[in-house]
Motif scaffolding. Sequence first.
Motif, short mmCIF file in Angstrom:
data_model
loop_
_atom_site.label_atom_id
_atom_site.label_comp_id
_atom_site.label_asym_id
_atom_site.label_seq_id
_atom_site.Cartn_x
_atom_site.Cartn_y
_atom_site.Cartn_z
N GLN A 175 9.69 66.92 39.62
CA GLN A 175 10.82 65.98 39.64
C GLN A 175 10.26 64.56 39.65
OE1 GLN A 175 12.99 67.10 43.16
NE2 GLN A 175 14.11 68.75 42.13
N ALA A 204 8.43 70.37 33.14
CA ALA A 204 7.74 71.62 33.48
C ALA A 204 6.23 71.47 33.58
CB ALA A 204 8.09 72.69 32.45
N ASP A 237 9.03 74.53 42.35
CA ASP A 237 8.59 75.78 41.73
C ASP A 237 8.63 75.70 40.21
OD1 ASP A 237 10.07 77.82 44.35
OD2 ASP A 237 8.03 77.05 44.13
N SER A 238 9.64 75.05 39.68
CA SER A 238 9.82 75.02 38.22
C SER A 238 9.05 73.91 37.54
CB SER A 238 11.31 74.86 37.89
OG SER A 238 11.82 73.66 38.46
N GLY A 239 8.41 73.02 38.32
CA GLY A 239 7.67 71.94 37.69
C GLY A 239 7.59 70.70 38.54
N THR A 249 3.59 73.88 45.94
CA THR A 249 3.98 74.60 44.72
C THR A 249 3.14 74.20 43.52
OG1 THR A 249 5.65 72.93 44.17
CG2 THR A 249 6.36 74.78 45.54
N GLN A 250 2.55 73.00 43.54
CA GLN A 250 1.74 72.52 42.43
C GLN A 250 0.53 71.77 43.00
OE1 GLN A 250 2.70 73.46 39.49
NE2 GLN A 250 4.89 73.88 39.74
N THR A 301 13.42 66.00 35.36
CA THR A 301 12.59 67.10 35.84
C THR A 301 11.89 67.73 34.64
OG1 THR A 301 14.09 67.55 37.68
CG2 THR A 301 12.56 69.29 37.06
#
Length: 820
Positions: free
Chosen positions: A707, A728, A703-705, A655-656, A726
């Motif tokens: 953790q 972003a 997905d959102s950043g 995801t990143q 968490t």
Amino acid sequence: MIPGTAERKTEKLVVIGAGMASGRVLEHLMTEAPGAFDVTLFNAEPRGNYNRIMLSPVLSGEKTYAEIVTHDDDWYAQQGIDCRFGESIVKIDRANKVVYSNAGGVPYDKLVIATGSAPFIIPVPGKDLPGVVSYRDLDDTNTMIAAARPGAQAVVIGGGLLGLEAAAGLALRGMEVTVIHLMGHLMERQLDPSAGYLLQKALEARGIRIHCKGATKAILGTDRVEAVALEDGTVYGADLVVMAVGIRPETRIATDAHLEVARGITVDDALRTSDPAIWAVGECVEHDKQLFGLVAPLYDQARVVAASLLGHEAAFRPVQTATKLKVTGCDLFSAGDFAEGPGREDIVFRDPGRGVYKRLVIEGDRLIGAVMYGDTADGGWFFGLIKDGTDISAMRDTLIFGPAFQGGPSADPLAAVAALPPEAEICGCNGVCKGKIVSAIEGGATTLDAVRAQTKASSSCGTCTGLVEQVLAVTMGDAFVLPTAQPMCRCTRHTHEDVRRLIKAQGLKSIPAVMQELGWTSVGGCASCRPALNYYLLSDWPLDYTDDRQARFVNERNHANIQKDGTYSVVPRMWGGVTTPDELRAIADAADRYNVPMVKVTGGQRIDLLGVRKEDLPAIWADFNAAGMVSGHAYSKGLRTVKTCVGSEFCRFGTQDSTGLGIRLEKHLWGSWTPAKVKLGVSGCPRNCAEATCKDIGIVCVDSGYQISVAGAAGMDVKETELLCTVATEDEVMEIVSAFVQLYRENSRYLHRIYKFVAKTGLDWCKAQVVADLDNRRALAARFELSQSVYRTDPWAEHAAPRERAKWQPLADLSLEAAE
């Protein structure tokens, strides 16, 4: 006697309830105005006043009922009090001013209600079976004693103060005891989960089973109790069940008499009820929407009631209260307010090795709450700061260490107590001043028990025990020795935490300065304290202190890991676990050139060359420097590795960009000295291929950043990380990780990994420092970067220089292997 009392008719005073609060009312009346009242005292129990706080020692067998009686038959007879023990009040006739018991009526001019509280019985099937008891009075205690035969089973429902005291007492009687507690840890009102764990561990070591998060479904049995069933299906056998889940004010007779009643009997500042001829005192009272269950405020109420009965102006003003667990071997003290709120700060000290936990809650420049487990000697002193609203700003840095450190490290630990005037109150429960205790000591009371017997100081709740012991020490000198904390090493009386605080507070910037100003007993320290002092100084003063190479362990002195045969392992740094063909060729060439017997891939995505001779270290370092590679610090108390997965660049689940973030973190953090080694992991998705959740710091991309978790371990201890926050963006990750590492650097004991640091300080405190407080986060990150401006350097490049190579001779000090 009050002026004028002889000229008027003696008033009839009726007191309902012969507990500790009403007993103190009568003491005040008989001392200040003997003969002012014709007193009738009712009590539902067939006995007079005794110290209910000491029922737990009676249950355990440490005391007898006779030893806890405060007003015996002779005392009541000497005061002319008409005692109606064993008579329950059934009605108050306010119109005619008569109270009725089950044996008849008694008129009154003034009435005091002191009916105390009733235990709360959880409404489950089987609650009325024989063998189910509450824990409020001597009769309950005697019932438990009668049932407590060795090998019998007892279940205590409730893991608060009262329940744990009951459990400990029954265990000492030989019973197999299980405590069922609804919440996640014991005494949740006083302790956080870590301290609750310490308490649970201590109780389990004494054979008491603890079941937290246990909801009672039913009490089982036919003719009497046989077992307790929980909602989760667990069943515990039981010959005795003790309900200790809470209390409620006993207000029945007040309600029937149509007095104003809310949760308790409503009273004004003079403790007068809605009827001007009736007062109330003790646990049955509600004042200003507050209920009271501890003895100190009840005794304050008693003083006010006595004064008001005698016609004096008096007002009850609730003060801070303290609690002490009366379980042998479990020292617990708490006082003040622990509710979370804006502007409040926690100072937490934990020492898992000694089982010590201390927490202070500060608001502004005032201490508002304190809780201690395992070492409660300074409880009375902290309680005094809370009660008096003392400005603690001048002692903020050393406050957690108690009164012994408030005048500098060489100050007399007893100076604060020695300076107290004779009239200073030491025991709030019994109103005992310092002068009275000193007189008792000078009269021959040279032990704590003897002082208790003569003065009553520390005989009720016990929270002033530490102060009483300090008065003994001040008065007796060397003949009385106070317990001391475990020192940092044999060279000093100070603990690691003391030294860290004092280095900062006194601006000490060299090892000799520390040893001189803090009174080291050895000339140059030892192999235990010198590495720790070296770290504390370089952490606190990166621009002023020069790292002392000789104060380091052998691995850090030689910038490589010593092996059992005297050779070394060399690990070049590979940023984020990524390498290149040129780097691989450089490693292969070095392995050939220096006859390296083993080349091994490590668990941290690095390549380790094992078996390098000490005299070859400068040359192999120079070769790696020429290839653009720097030390991997595989030997250091500092950043070791940042393990990564391939992330979004190659993985279809990523995801990143975990690889890019890992490289960025490693290049930012490398070279930093920390209390112990630090390992990171960055996983590109929740599948966690980089094993980020068992690292000191782990980042899992979602997905959102990102953790960010901390405090994992995968060595001698195995521990999953705990979520810090968490965020972003990568920039937020960089700032928070920098701030957290600096928080760890500035506050941890030397050689403690991050999971031990977090266990001592509490994750919530860490979150407050680096997540919630943005200004503090940025300040920590700035201090980290300042330190890195000095220490983000390659030691291999320095020691590979020609002028340094002559220093590298074959190893002769195997005994100095680094301790991890």
